[in-house]
Design an enzyme around this catalytic site. Structure first.
Site, mmCIF file in Angstrom:
data_model
loop_
_atom_site.group_PDB
_atom_site.id
_atom_site.type_symbol
_atom_site.label_atom_id
_atom_site.label_comp_id
_atom_site.label_asym_id
_atom_site.label_seq_id
_atom_site.Cartn_x
_atom_site.Cartn_y
_atom_site.Cartn_z
ATOM 1 N N GLY A 48 0.982 -1.199 -0.114
ATOM 2 C CA GLY A 48 -0.092 0.006 0.075
ATOM 3 C C GLY A 48 0.872 1.251 0.211
ATOM 4 O O GLY A 48 1.893 1.216 0.719
ATOM 5 N N GLN A 53 2.959 9.949 1.189
ATOM 6 C CA GLN A 53 4.258 9.351 1.169
ATOM 7 C C GLN A 53 5.102 9.691 0.092
ATOM 8 O O GLN A 53 6.511 9.221 0.184
ATOM 9 C CB GLN A 53 3.927 7.858 1.330
ATOM 10 C CG GLN A 53 3.361 7.311 2.603
ATOM 11 C CD GLN A 53 3.509 5.826 2.786
ATOM 12 O OE1 GLN A 53 2.117 5.255 2.111
ATOM 13 N NE2 GLN A 53 4.124 5.135 3.254
ATOM 14 N N CYS A 90 6.058 0.497 7.737
ATOM 15 C CA CYS A 90 5.597 1.391 6.962
ATOM 16 C C CYS A 90 6.868 2.067 6.131
ATOM 17 O O CYS A 90 7.881 2.021 6.798
ATOM 18 C CB CYS A 90 5.225 2.633 7.736
ATOM 19 S SG CYS A 90 4.576 4.112 6.749
ATOM 20 N N LEU A 91 6.606 1.926 4.795
ATOM 21 C CA LEU A 91 7.737 2.498 4.031
ATOM 22 C C LEU A 91 8.295 3.880 4.402
ATOM 23 O O LEU A 91 9.466 3.964 3.949
ATOM 24 C CB LEU A 91 7.184 2.647 2.564
ATOM 25 C CG LEU A 91 6.849 1.347 1.920
ATOM 26 C CD1 LEU A 91 6.135 1.276 0.340
ATOM 27 C CD2 LEU A 91 8.235 0.450 1.531
ATOM 28 N N HIS A 132 -4.473 1.669 7.319
ATOM 29 C CA HIS A 132 -3.233 2.374 7.202
ATOM 30 C C HIS A 132 -3.137 3.366 6.313
ATOM 31 O O HIS A 132 -2.626 4.517 6.587
ATOM 32 C CB HIS A 132 -2.244 1.183 7.213
ATOM 33 C CG HIS A 132 -0.755 1.572 7.029
ATOM 34 N ND1 HIS A 132 0.034 1.202 8.048
ATOM 35 C CD2 HIS A 132 0.053 2.349 6.418
ATOM 36 C CE1 HIS A 132 1.343 1.578 7.795
ATOM 37 N NE2 HIS A 132 1.069 2.482 6.836
ATOM 38 N N GLU A 133 -3.648 3.046 4.999
ATOM 39 C CA GLU A 133 -3.355 4.418 4.053
ATOM 40 C C GLU A 133 -4.057 5.317 4.327
ATOM 41 O O GLU A 133 -3.865 6.608 4.012
ATOM 42 C CB GLU A 133 -3.576 3.716 2.586
ATOM 43 C CG GLU A 133 -2.729 2.427 2.242
ATOM 44 C CD GLU A 133 -1.316 2.493 2.805
ATOM 45 O OE1 GLU A 133 -0.488 3.690 2.612
ATOM 46 O OE2 GLU A 133 -0.490 1.598 2.771
ATOM 47 N N HIS A 136 -2.743 7.626 6.533
ATOM 48 C CA HIS A 136 -1.834 8.851 6.167
ATOM 49 C C HIS A 136 -2.392 9.729 5.262
ATOM 50 O O HIS A 136 -1.593 10.831 5.506
ATOM 51 C CB HIS A 136 -1.055 7.821 4.676
ATOM 52 C CG HIS A 136 0.165 6.709 5.147
ATOM 53 N ND1 HIS A 136 1.315 7.506 6.039
ATOM 54 C CD2 HIS A 136 0.471 5.657 5.103
ATOM 55 C CE1 HIS A 136 2.171 6.509 6.163
ATOM 56 N NE2 HIS A 136 1.599 5.442 5.587
HETATM 57 ZN ZN ZN Z 1 2.715 3.515 5.524
#
Ligand code: ZN
Length: 181
Positions: A48, A53, A90-91, A132-133, A136
């Site tokens: 995701g 991000q 998380c990236l 989660h997204e 963000h």
């Molecule tokens: Zn994330």
């Protein structure tokens, strides 16, 4: 149109804490960003990715939790049911994972990349990734769910990441199987 190379922003970058703007008109630019985001998500072995991000404060996410690619604009959770807790990475917070309690089942309303409204029902992992997204898009990160003990464990790591002293980008040492969202 020029091929814009997107880069994943790391915790400490202010764009990650901003509330993303709703997309009013879905333009070709948005479709281009979404497809570049999907490309970057796959390249980063993520499941995701949200527009903030990659430094874009607009309400767009891409998700592929193994059941196909979703490209969503202005996603919103309209119904929730049950609860679950999954260890999430998380990236934008490389090397950190936190167990996050979320709804088990959700109903999402959104627009697709052609501005068509759609509703998606998701449970288990897929539901977790969407939540989660969507976090963000509100400027919320997994570290905000950290328990007292988690906070203690990740303190040094976060300091390094926020100062940009951790090489920032991808961490090859990632535990296999860890969810990158
Ligand atoms: Zn994330």
């Amino acid at each position: 149109m020029s091929e814009t190379r997107l880069k994943i922003r790391i915790i400490g970058d202010k764009v990650l804490r901003r509330t993303a703007k709703q997309v009013k008109d879905v333009l070709p630019e948005h479709r281009e960003i979404l497809s570049n985001m999907a490309k970057l998500m796959y390249e980063s072995s993520g499941i995701g990715l949200a527009a903030p991000q990659v430094g874009i404060s607009e309400s767009m996410i891409v998700v592929d939790a193994g059941t196909g690619l979703y490209k969503l604009i202005n996603p919103k959770i309209v119904k929730r049911q049950g609860s679950q807790a999954i260890e999430e990475g998380c990236l934008s917070v490389p090397g950190v994972s936190i167990k996050v309690k979320r709804s088990k089942k959700i109903l999402i309303s959104a627009l697709d990349e052609n501005a068509q409204p759609l509703c998606i029902e998701a449970d288990d992992l897929l539901s977790c990734v969407f939540q989660h997204e969507i976090d963000h898009l509100k400027g919320k990160l997994i570290v905000d769910y950290a328990s007292f003990l988690d906070k203690f464990k990740i303190k040094k790591k976060l300091k390094k990441l926020e100062k940009g002293k951790d090489g920032g980008l991808r961490q090859p040492k990632e535990k296999p199987g860890e969810l990158q969202l």
